[in-house]
Motif scaffolding. Sequence first.
Motif, PDB file in Angstrom:
ATOM      1  N   ARG A 133      18.797  14.787  -0.479  1.00 38.03           N
ATOM      2  CA  ARG A 133      17.223  13.885  -0.110  1.00 38.03           C
ATOM      3  C   ARG A 133      15.889  14.264  -1.290  1.00 38.03           C
ATOM      4  N   HIS A 177      12.741  21.818  10.553  1.00 36.70           N
ATOM      5  CA  HIS A 177      12.318  20.276  10.179  1.00 36.70           C
ATOM      6  C   HIS A 177      12.562  19.643  11.900  1.00 36.70           C
ATOM      7  N   ASN A 194       7.970  20.776   5.435  1.00 34.23           N
ATOM      8  CA  ASN A 194       7.107  19.631   5.589  1.00 34.23           C
ATOM      9  C   ASN A 194       8.483  18.595   4.133  1.00 34.23           C
ATOM     10  N   THR A 195       9.137  17.681   5.102  1.00 32.70           N
ATOM     11  CA  THR A 195      10.251  17.071   3.809  1.00 32.70           C
ATOM     12  C   THR A 195       9.231  15.953   2.845  1.00 32.70           C
ATOM     13  N   ASP A 196       8.009  15.715   2.759  1.00 31.96           N
ATOM     14  CA  ASP A 196       7.001  15.833   1.406  1.00 31.96           C
ATOM     15  C   ASP A 196       6.925  16.339   0.571  1.00 31.96           C
ATOM     16  N   TRP A 197       6.879  17.215   0.528  1.00 30.60           N
ATOM     17  CA  TRP A 197       6.393  18.294  -0.170  1.00 30.60           C
ATOM     18  C   TRP A 197       7.544  18.244  -1.331  1.00 30.60           C
ATOM     19  N   SER A 198       6.662  18.580  -2.667  1.00 31.13           N
ATOM     20  CA  SER A 198       7.815  18.378  -3.728  1.00 31.13           C
ATOM     21  C   SER A 198       8.879  19.437  -4.051  1.00 31.13           C
ATOM     22  N   THR A 230      15.216  17.037  -4.325  1.00 29.01           N
ATOM     23  CA  THR A 230      14.448  18.141  -3.892  1.00 29.01           C
ATOM     24  C   THR A 230      14.748  19.097  -2.584  1.00 29.01           C
ATOM     25  N   GLU A 231      15.659  19.089  -2.617  1.00 33.25           N
ATOM     26  CA  GLU A 231      15.715  19.990  -0.349  1.00 33.25           C
ATOM     27  C   GLU A 231      17.479  19.373   0.144  1.00 33.25           C
ATOM     28  N   GLU A 271       7.120  22.477  -4.329  1.00 35.38           N
ATOM     29  CA  GLU A 271       6.676  23.267  -3.133  1.00 35.38           C
ATOM     30  C   GLU A 271       7.694  23.950  -2.187  1.00 35.38           C
ATOM     31  N   LYS A 272       8.794  23.244  -2.889  1.00 32.90           N
ATOM     32  CA  LYS A 272      10.538  23.400  -1.858  1.00 32.90           C
ATOM     33  C   LYS A 272      11.493  24.315  -2.506  1.00 32.90           C
ATOM     34  N   CYS A 329      16.502  22.756   6.772  1.00 34.53           N
ATOM     35  CA  CYS A 329      16.266  22.653   5.103  1.00 34.53           C
ATOM     36  C   CYS A 329      16.016  23.895   4.201  1.00 34.53           C
TER      37      CYS A 329
END
Length: 561
Positions: free
Chosen positions: A561, A105, A90-94, A57-58, A97-98, A114
Amino acid sequence: MCKKVSGLILCLALLFALSLTVNGANQVNTIDIQAVIYEDGSMYVTQVWEGDFNEGTESYIPMNTAETLTIGNLMVSDQDGSYETVPDWNTDWSFEEKTRKCGIHPTDSGYEICFGISRYGYNRYAIEYKLDNAVGGYNDRDGMNFRFVNDGMNTTPTDVKVEIRLADGTPITEKNAAVWGFGYDGQVGFSDGAILAYTESAINFSNHVTVMFSMDKGIIAPARQELGSFEEVKETAMIGSDYDNTGEEISTFEAIVTMLLSIGLPIGLMIWFFRIKKKRREKKRQKFLERFGYFRDIPNDGNLSATYALGCLFDVCEDSSILATGMLRLIQLGCLCPEETQQVSLIGKTKEMVNLRLMGGQHDKMNEYDEYLYTVLEGAAGSDSTLQAKELTRFATQNDKLLRAYIEKHHSAGKAHLNQKHCLKRWNRPAKLTDLTPGGEQELGELMGLKQYLMDFSLVAERSIKEIPIWRELLTYAMLFGIADQVAEQMKELYPQISAEVTDYSGSIATAYSYHYLLYRNMKQAEDRRDQEKRSSGGGGFASLGGGGGSIGGGSGGGTR
């Protein structure tokens, strides 16, 4: 630790890395970094990443920083435009969302830059940011030791280039600065008023790109002032590097360490990896050669320099081969005459020796390259006009720049000829077939076709009498390709009518090769000693695989990641 040990350890580390599970679906092909230093020591960095991104995702860049190294002005863009910079990443975004967003971060050791991958496929990202207090002021120099590309990346780049300039346009040169590189196989030095570092082989999991430089006081006025000297920073960075290696033998301890490191690592994988790489390269070359087939005439419009320059680019010729060819030409022109002598050793044994007498009076037959080399050899011969092995050894060591100038004269002339004919899109070393224009493919096809023809000389059914008038020229090119002795033996068998002449020529080949070897070997030793002294003092040269400790900026890991 010396470069040989460092290189072996690096290879072993690479193999270990290859056995690890990494993100194989994403690959950064190139990272191009432009860094601009301002008067207060802040640094504006632009990183351009190009590659294939097909999962995750990023992308992220870990930065291990001191409290004084603050980041700002973050901007990211790709081929479709600019990204939104968000305050809290937020590294947990989908993935959605990114998409088309970037941010900072925080981590325990600093922070991560990021940005969303945003779309899968081939992408080009430009990441821009400003780092305050990047360059520090010390009591002797101003400078920094900065890690631009981390080790442990899961998308290790194939090519990395770092360029560092001053914002006010003041040139950074070896007259006012010193520079060192760590963690990669490549070069670091000064170019066009800037510091330039670049890799010469693909970055692997254990590599990093760290550049350390210092400048004279007064060029900038860093806001970050440090106690102590830059020399202390340098001493820390040099630990584990090969900058102070002067060619000493590997110690027993180093040999044991190397042996222990090698135990249990996948040596079979290393052999497999390099064999596969070599086979792929050879397969491409073979397909290329099959397109053109044998070439039975003098290649590249008879321009020996062009054949040499193009041959070196594609590893068809060695760097030293033009020197061997030049010595052979002088012997055949009658400018140098081999003389057999006997030398009695201290223990009474007699040894056959071949000296070369300078004959003079043949200048009307020489071209400009013959004239230059002959003049150089006159300086080596002394008053008796006779070249002896011990004289050449001493002369080449003390006058290596004269010999290198001869080689460069040929290379420059060959490059000019090839440029005039628009043979290459770009000059890389080693070059790729894709670097050639259609005209360049024809030129390379001629020289590779001639080399293959000479190597298969006794097997080729379509030989004709036309080879006989140019047999000397063919053997000159065989000398350039490093196969002259082999070709001469085949010619003697196939053309009995010139067997005696070829036999005499074979003696000239052996003498030319022996004397060129003495000249080139001692020239290279002198160059290596001088280059090592220069690079250790910060004048630039090949980077050290080890060392670079105490750096600021990047840390370890990163990629996607």
